[in-house]
Design a protein around this motif. Structure first.
Motif, PDB file in Angstrom:
ATOM      1  N   ARG A 151      -2.654   0.468  -4.097  1.00  0.00           N
ATOM      2  CA  ARG A 151      -2.190  -0.859  -3.689  1.00  0.00           C
ATOM      3  C   ARG A 151      -1.559  -1.559  -4.884  1.00  0.00           C
ATOM      4  O   ARG A 151      -2.170  -1.673  -5.944  1.00  0.00           O
ATOM      5  N   PHE A 203      -5.465   5.686  -1.354  1.00  0.00           N
ATOM      6  CA  PHE A 203      -4.362   4.739  -1.288  1.00  0.00           C
ATOM      7  C   PHE A 203      -4.178   4.117  -2.659  1.00  0.00           C
ATOM      8  O   PHE A 203      -5.113   4.055  -3.463  1.00  0.00           O
ATOM      9  N   ARG A 220       0.072   5.434   0.859  1.00  0.00           N
ATOM     10  CA  ARG A 220      -0.903   6.449   1.267  1.00  0.00           C
ATOM     11  C   ARG A 220      -0.621   7.712   0.470  1.00  0.00           C
ATOM     12  O   ARG A 220       0.505   8.164   0.367  1.00  0.00           O
ATOM     13  N   ARG A 258      -7.869   2.898   4.993  1.00  0.00           N
ATOM     14  CA  ARG A 258      -7.824   1.726   4.113  1.00  0.00           C
ATOM     15  C   ARG A 258      -9.041   0.828   4.258  1.00  0.00           C
ATOM     16  O   ARG A 258      -9.444   0.166   3.311  1.00  0.00           O
ATOM     17  N   PHE A 261       0.829  -1.206   0.000  1.00  0.00           N
ATOM     18  CA  PHE A 261       0.000   0.000   0.000  1.00  0.00           C
ATOM     19  C   PHE A 261       0.864   1.256   0.000  1.00  0.00           C
ATOM     20  O   PHE A 261       1.961   1.267   0.555  1.00  0.00           O
ATOM     21  N   THR A 291     -12.553   2.244   1.753  1.00  0.00           N
ATOM     22  CA  THR A 291     -12.217   2.813   0.454  1.00  0.00           C
ATOM     23  C   THR A 291     -13.072   2.178  -0.622  1.00  0.00           C
ATOM     24  O   THR A 291     -13.681   1.140  -0.420  1.00  0.00           O
TER      25      THR A 291
END
Length: 67
Positions: free
Chosen positions: A31, A29, A18, A45, A16, A48
């Protein structure tokens, strides 16, 4: 008019990152999973919503900051 945004990207655990901006704070975020980057919009997280998969981190950041 050109849109300029400075985003801060902080790597976290488990692939992840931020993403925050000076004006809005945390905006979402990104990923990394299976060589793709998933944009997750939201301030935490656990809450989302996915907004797409992209081939590079830079493109994912553009999608997140300019949506």
């Amino acid at each position: 008019m050109e849109r300029a945004t400075t985003a801060e990207v902080v790597p976290l655990e488990d692939g992840f990152h931020r993403v925050s901006t000076p004006a809005s704070g945390v905006i979402g975020f990104v990923r990394e999973r299976d060589g793709r980057y998933e944009v997750l919009r939201g301030r935490v997280r656990q809450a989302t919503r996915s907004e797409g998969l992209y081939s590079t981190l830079n493109v994912a950041l553009i999608a997140l900051t300019h949506a």
